[in-house]
Design a protein around this motif. Sequence first.
Motif, PDB file in Angstrom:
ATOM      1  N   LEU A  74       0.979  -1.211   0.106  1.00 27.61           N
ATOM      2  CA  LEU A  74      -0.075   0.102  -0.059  1.00 27.61           C
ATOM      3  C   LEU A  74       1.063   1.182   0.038  1.00 27.61           C
ATOM      4  O   LEU A  74       0.656   2.406  -0.905  1.00 27.61           O
ATOM      5  N   LEU A  75       1.799   1.314   0.734  1.00 24.98           N
ATOM      6  CA  LEU A  75       2.840   2.428   0.890  1.00 24.98           C
ATOM      7  C   LEU A  75       3.542   2.551  -0.385  1.00 24.98           C
ATOM      8  O   LEU A  75       3.869   3.834  -0.785  1.00 24.98           O
ATOM      9  N   GLY A  76       4.057   1.583  -1.016  1.00 26.73           N
ATOM     10  CA  GLY A  76       4.730   1.626  -2.178  1.00 26.73           C
ATOM     11  C   GLY A  76       3.692   1.942  -3.312  1.00 26.73           C
ATOM     12  O   GLY A  76       4.245   2.042  -4.623  1.00 26.73           O
ATOM     13  N   GLY A  77       2.597   2.048  -3.365  1.00 22.19           N
ATOM     14  CA  GLY A  77       1.577   2.322  -4.400  1.00 22.19           C
ATOM     15  C   GLY A  77       1.037   1.240  -5.186  1.00 22.19           C
ATOM     16  O   GLY A  77       0.827   1.346  -6.276  1.00 22.19           O
ATOM     17  N   LEU A  78       1.760  -0.178  -4.782  1.00 18.53           N
ATOM     18  CA  LEU A  78       1.319  -1.503  -5.562  1.00 18.53           C
ATOM     19  C   LEU A  78      -0.055  -2.133  -5.410  1.00 18.53           C
ATOM     20  O   LEU A  78      -0.498  -2.732  -6.052  1.00 18.53           O
ATOM     21  N   LEU A  79      -0.618  -1.446  -4.010  1.00 16.26           N
ATOM     22  CA  LEU A  79      -2.019  -1.871  -3.967  1.00 16.26           C
ATOM     23  C   LEU A  79      -2.812  -0.564  -3.672  1.00 16.26           C
ATOM     24  O   LEU A  79      -1.987   0.350  -2.952  1.00 16.26           O
ATOM     25  N   ALA A  80      -3.960  -0.602  -3.572  1.00 14.11           N
ATOM     26  CA  ALA A  80      -4.816   0.550  -3.143  1.00 14.11           C
ATOM     27  C   ALA A  80      -5.726   0.091  -2.172  1.00 14.11           C
ATOM     28  O   ALA A  80      -6.151  -1.036  -1.653  1.00 14.11           O
ATOM     29  N   PRO A  81      -5.516   0.943  -1.177  1.00 16.57           N
ATOM     30  CA  PRO A  81      -6.421   0.639   0.174  1.00 16.57           C
ATOM     31  C   PRO A  81      -8.047   0.333   0.054  1.00 16.57           C
ATOM     32  O   PRO A  81      -8.443   0.956  -0.779  1.00 16.57           O
ATOM     33  N   ALA A  82      -8.655  -0.338   0.720  1.00 20.81           N
ATOM     34  CA  ALA A  82      -9.904  -0.587   0.710  1.00 20.81           C
ATOM     35  C   ALA A  82     -10.738   0.422   1.257  1.00 20.81           C
ATOM     36  O   ALA A  82     -11.630   0.785   0.688  1.00 20.81           O
ATOM     37  N   THR A  83     -10.098   1.225   2.160  1.00 20.73           N
ATOM     38  CA  THR A  83     -10.601   2.322   2.683  1.00 20.73           C
ATOM     39  C   THR A  83      -9.163   3.210   3.244  1.00 20.73           C
ATOM     40  O   THR A  83      -8.146   2.673   3.603  1.00 20.73           O
ATOM     41  N   GLY A  84      -9.408   4.407   3.594  1.00 22.63           N
ATOM     42  CA  GLY A  84      -8.416   5.292   4.107  1.00 22.63           C
ATOM     43  C   GLY A  84      -7.362   5.940   3.081  1.00 22.63           C
ATOM     44  O   GLY A  84      -7.807   5.796   1.819  1.00 22.63           O
ATOM     45  N   THR A  85      -6.644   6.746   3.657  1.00 19.18           N
ATOM     46  CA  THR A  85      -5.611   7.355   2.494  1.00 19.18           C
ATOM     47  C   THR A  85      -4.087   7.286   3.194  1.00 19.18           C
ATOM     48  O   THR A  85      -4.012   7.080   4.388  1.00 19.18           O
ATOM     49  N   ILE A  86      -3.220   7.522   2.101  1.00 21.27           N
ATOM     50  CA  ILE A  86      -1.945   7.717   2.444  1.00 21.27           C
ATOM     51  C   ILE A  86      -1.275   8.867   1.590  1.00 21.27           C
ATOM     52  O   ILE A  86      -1.695   9.376   0.555  1.00 21.27           O
ATOM     53  N   ASP A  87      -0.564   9.759   2.180  1.00 17.80           N
ATOM     54  CA  ASP A  87       0.104  10.840   1.921  1.00 17.80           C
ATOM     55  C   ASP A  87       1.428  10.489   1.718  1.00 17.80           C
ATOM     56  O   ASP A  87       1.859  10.602   2.634  1.00 17.80           O
ATOM     57  N   ASN A  88       2.015  10.026   0.651  1.00 18.57           N
ATOM     58  CA  ASN A  88       3.732   9.945   0.610  1.00 18.57           C
ATOM     59  C   ASN A  88       4.226  10.941  -0.459  1.00 18.57           C
ATOM     60  O   ASN A  88       4.064  10.522  -1.477  1.00 18.57           O
ATOM     61  N   PRO A  89       4.917  11.871  -0.166  1.00 20.79           N
ATOM     62  CA  PRO A  89       5.394  12.862  -1.146  1.00 20.79           C
ATOM     63  C   PRO A  89       7.029  12.212  -1.749  1.00 20.79           C
ATOM     64  O   PRO A  89       7.464  12.932  -2.489  1.00 20.79           O
ATOM     65  N   TYR A  90       7.439  11.208  -1.180  1.00 22.88           N
ATOM     66  CA  TYR A  90       8.743  10.727  -1.410  1.00 22.88           C
ATOM     67  C   TYR A  90       8.903   9.575  -2.369  1.00 22.88           C
ATOM     68  O   TYR A  90       7.847   8.835  -2.541  1.00 22.88           O
ATOM     69  N   ARG A  91      10.003   9.525  -2.950  1.00 21.64           N
ATOM     70  CA  ARG A  91      10.309   8.308  -3.853  1.00 21.64           C
ATOM     71  C   ARG A  91      10.578   7.184  -3.023  1.00 21.64           C
ATOM     72  O   ARG A  91      11.061   7.124  -1.842  1.00 21.64           O
TER      73      ARG A  91
END
Length: 196
Positions: free
Chosen positions: A53-70
């Motif tokens: 999820l954090l790497g953008g390989l999966l989408a969360p079922a609910t909730g949000t991730i804010d990651n501005p980094y590589r």
Amino acid sequence: MPAALASTVTATDLACDRGGRQVFNGVSFTLHPGEALQVEGPNGAGKSSLLRLLGGLLAPATGTIDNPYRVAWAGHDVALKPGVTLAAELAHWARLDGATPAAVAAAMAAFALTPLADLPAGILSSGQRRRASLARAMASGAELWLLDEPGVGLDTASLGLLAAAIAAHRAGGGLVVAVTHGEIGIDTPQTLRLGR
């Protein structure tokens, strides 16, 4: 602190579904530059899924991730062609990541891989391959390291190299999320336990 490392990584009320079942829900945390999160829990609790999820390989079922980094990922599968030398393989991945040859050399030295540079990747031991995966993450220049069981297959000396690399990354403002079943030498991490 450089402007590029002035933001936080924030997960808010994350839930993850895999194979038609919910593996976790209600997961929230914030990581500031220089911080580390150690994720623990039994098999099947969703630790690796959280990294995806954090790497953008999966989408969360609910909730949000804010990651501005590589992101740099070091997981169980080490993508090294067996007939290519370790140095050539790491240089290949570094080019894709936009990293410099100097960054590759420094990462190989940090994980005691320089003497193995001219060996075909296929003859490396599992611990050497794990160190190569970690060196690849380090050489990438990514600010956020996602480490899936980074201590597996490492001897005591190699665990020391891992701890030193994580400490140096954090000292430069880098962030680390590590899934682990045991102690790997991360100094004062936040801890997140998944599983009931």
